[in-house]
Design a protein around this motif. Sequence first.
Motif, PDB file in Angstrom:
ATOM      1  N   GLY A 178      35.181  73.670  54.093  1.00  0.00           N
ATOM      2  CA  GLY A 178      34.358  73.443  52.889  1.00  0.00           C
ATOM      3  C   GLY A 178      35.210  72.590  52.101  1.00  0.00           C
ATOM      4  N   SER A 179      34.428  71.731  51.387  1.00  0.00           N
ATOM      5  CA  SER A 179      34.887  70.638  50.574  1.00  0.00           C
ATOM      6  C   SER A 179      35.393  71.192  49.238  1.00  0.00           C
ATOM      7  CB  SER A 179      33.965  69.726  50.287  1.00  0.00           C
ATOM      8  OG  SER A 179      34.137  68.749  49.278  1.00  0.00           O
ATOM      9  N   PRO A 180      36.592  71.088  48.937  1.00  0.00           N
ATOM     10  CA  PRO A 180      37.075  71.818  47.588  1.00  0.00           C
ATOM     11  C   PRO A 180      36.411  70.925  46.382  1.00  0.00           C
ATOM     12  CG  PRO A 180      38.919  70.388  48.513  1.00  0.00           C
ATOM     13  CD  PRO A 180      37.772  70.485  49.546  1.00  0.00           C
ATOM     14  N   ASN A 181      35.992  69.853  46.486  1.00  0.00           N
ATOM     15  CA  ASN A 181      35.375  69.128  45.432  1.00  0.00           C
ATOM     16  C   ASN A 181      33.895  69.241  45.446  1.00  0.00           C
ATOM     17  OD1 ASN A 181      37.715  67.837  44.739  1.00  0.00           O
ATOM     18  ND2 ASN A 181      37.795  66.561  46.498  1.00  0.00           N
ATOM     19  N   SER A 182      33.303  70.285  46.017  1.00  0.00           N
ATOM     20  CA  SER A 182      31.773  70.417  46.147  1.00  0.00           C
ATOM     21  C   SER A 182      31.534  72.074  45.952  1.00  0.00           C
ATOM     22  CB  SER A 182      30.948  69.774  46.949  1.00  0.00           C
ATOM     23  OG  SER A 182      31.395  70.363  48.351  1.00  0.00           O
ATOM     24  N   GLY A 183      30.363  72.255  45.836  1.00  0.00           N
ATOM     25  CA  GLY A 183      29.977  73.728  45.716  1.00  0.00           C
ATOM     26  C   GLY A 183      29.574  74.387  44.424  1.00  0.00           C
ATOM     27  N   LEU A 184      29.613  75.574  44.201  1.00  0.00           N
ATOM     28  CA  LEU A 184      29.373  76.201  43.039  1.00  0.00           C
ATOM     29  C   LEU A 184      30.494  76.478  42.262  1.00  0.00           C
ATOM     30  CD1 LEU A 184      26.484  78.907  43.927  1.00  0.00           C
ATOM     31  CD2 LEU A 184      26.048  76.698  42.847  1.00  0.00           C
ATOM     32  N   ASP A 185      30.660  75.667  41.013  1.00  0.00           N
ATOM     33  CA  ASP A 185      31.813  75.586  40.165  1.00  0.00           C
ATOM     34  C   ASP A 185      31.477  76.029  38.900  1.00  0.00           C
ATOM     35  OD1 ASP A 185      34.261  75.343  38.945  1.00  0.00           O
ATOM     36  OD2 ASP A 185      34.341  73.324  39.037  1.00  0.00           O
ATOM     37  N   ASN A 186      31.964  77.551  38.542  1.00  0.00           N
ATOM     38  CA  ASN A 186      31.514  77.903  37.075  1.00  0.00           C
ATOM     39  C   ASN A 186      31.839  76.996  35.835  1.00  0.00           C
ATOM     40  OD1 ASN A 186      30.238  80.051  35.780  1.00  0.00           O
ATOM     41  ND2 ASN A 186      32.180  80.983  34.986  1.00  0.00           N
ATOM     42  N   ASN A 187      32.999  76.313  36.084  1.00  0.00           N
ATOM     43  CA  ASN A 187      33.636  75.547  35.071  1.00  0.00           C
ATOM     44  C   ASN A 187      33.054  74.197  34.936  1.00  0.00           C
ATOM     45  OD1 ASN A 187      35.515  77.703  34.249  1.00  0.00           O
ATOM     46  ND2 ASN A 187      36.896  76.936  35.666  1.00  0.00           N
ATOM     47  N   ALA A 188      32.297  73.783  35.885  1.00  0.00           N
ATOM     48  CA  ALA A 188      31.702  72.405  35.801  1.00  0.00           C
ATOM     49  C   ALA A 188      30.246  72.336  35.539  1.00  0.00           C
ATOM     50  CB  ALA A 188      31.889  71.786  37.222  1.00  0.00           C
TER      51      ALA A 188
ATOM     52  N   ASP B  97      38.450  78.032  38.021  1.00  0.00           N
ATOM     53  CA  ASP B  97      37.974  77.041  39.139  1.00  0.00           C
ATOM     54  C   ASP B  97      38.141  77.675  40.372  1.00  0.00           C
ATOM     55  OD1 ASP B  97      36.687  74.796  40.264  1.00  0.00           O
ATOM     56  OD2 ASP B  97      38.742  73.668  40.271  1.00  0.00           O
ATOM     57  N   ALA B  98      37.247  78.382  40.669  1.00  0.00           N
ATOM     58  CA  ALA B  98      37.183  79.111  41.886  1.00  0.00           C
ATOM     59  C   ALA B  98      35.740  78.701  42.598  1.00  0.00           C
ATOM     60  CB  ALA B  98      37.161  80.690  42.139  1.00  0.00           C
ATOM     61  N   ARG B  99      35.838  77.794  43.163  1.00  0.00           N
ATOM     62  CA  ARG B  99      34.390  77.170  43.874  1.00  0.00           C
ATOM     63  C   ARG B  99      33.735  77.829  45.047  1.00  0.00           C
ATOM     64  NH1 ARG B  99      33.965  71.434  42.207  1.00  0.00           N
ATOM     65  NH2 ARG B  99      35.637  71.028  40.759  1.00  0.00           N
ATOM     66  N   ILE B 100      32.403  78.169  45.030  1.00  0.00           N
ATOM     67  CA  ILE B 100      31.981  78.502  46.394  1.00  0.00           C
ATOM     68  C   ILE B 100      31.646  77.639  47.010  1.00  0.00           C
ATOM     69  CG2 ILE B 100      29.934  80.023  47.080  1.00  0.00           C
ATOM     70  CD1 ILE B 100      30.055  81.560  44.200  1.00  0.00           C
ATOM     71  N   THR B 101      32.278  77.544  48.228  1.00  0.00           N
ATOM     72  CA  THR B 101      32.103  76.419  49.228  1.00  0.00           C
ATOM     73  C   THR B 101      31.473  76.984  50.617  1.00  0.00           C
ATOM     74  OG1 THR B 101      34.276  76.845  50.380  1.00  0.00           O
ATOM     75  CG2 THR B 101      33.996  75.135  48.555  1.00  0.00           C
TER      76      THR B 101
END
Length: 163
Positions: free
Chosen positions: A123-133, A64-68
């Motif tokens: 950046g919001s840790p709950n949005s963005g590009l998430d490979n696992n979601a 879970d490394a999100r792009i924000t």
Amino acid sequence: MFRRIVLSAAAAVFMMALGSVARADTVQIIGNSTGGLATATVTCAFDSATNTFTFTVTNTSPFDARITGIGFDIGPGNINGFSGANVAGFTFSDGDLGNVPQFNGATLDFGWTTGNSGNFNGGSPNSGLDNNAGNNTLMFSVSGDAFENMSEEEICAAIFIRF
């Protein structure tokens, strides 16, 4: 965790030789602090007739490394005059997005961020590009006269991604 993409001299010469051929270049992004744990690919295309740069970002991180945040430093100082659209949780900004932590010499000219931060540090840790979601790929487009006389490779190599 940021990584600036630098093309090798051999790749640059090869791409210049193909300058008149329509194509899209793909580059790998590797997190500055976490190496193989924060990764992405970026596919770039530039239409010099309309000064429009289009790119697709895919988060390929194995956890879970999100792009924000996604930003570009295309020249010295802060260059304005770009137009882009908000894309699925990312807000476009044609303003000074601030410096990039760990790359103090970079001043972002335009980009997209999540949340209400208005700069690249947030950046919001709950949005963005998430490979696992399952929401790991987005396409972005930006136009501007400042792209005139630039190549696809120059623009694509100016990207910074915040994980």
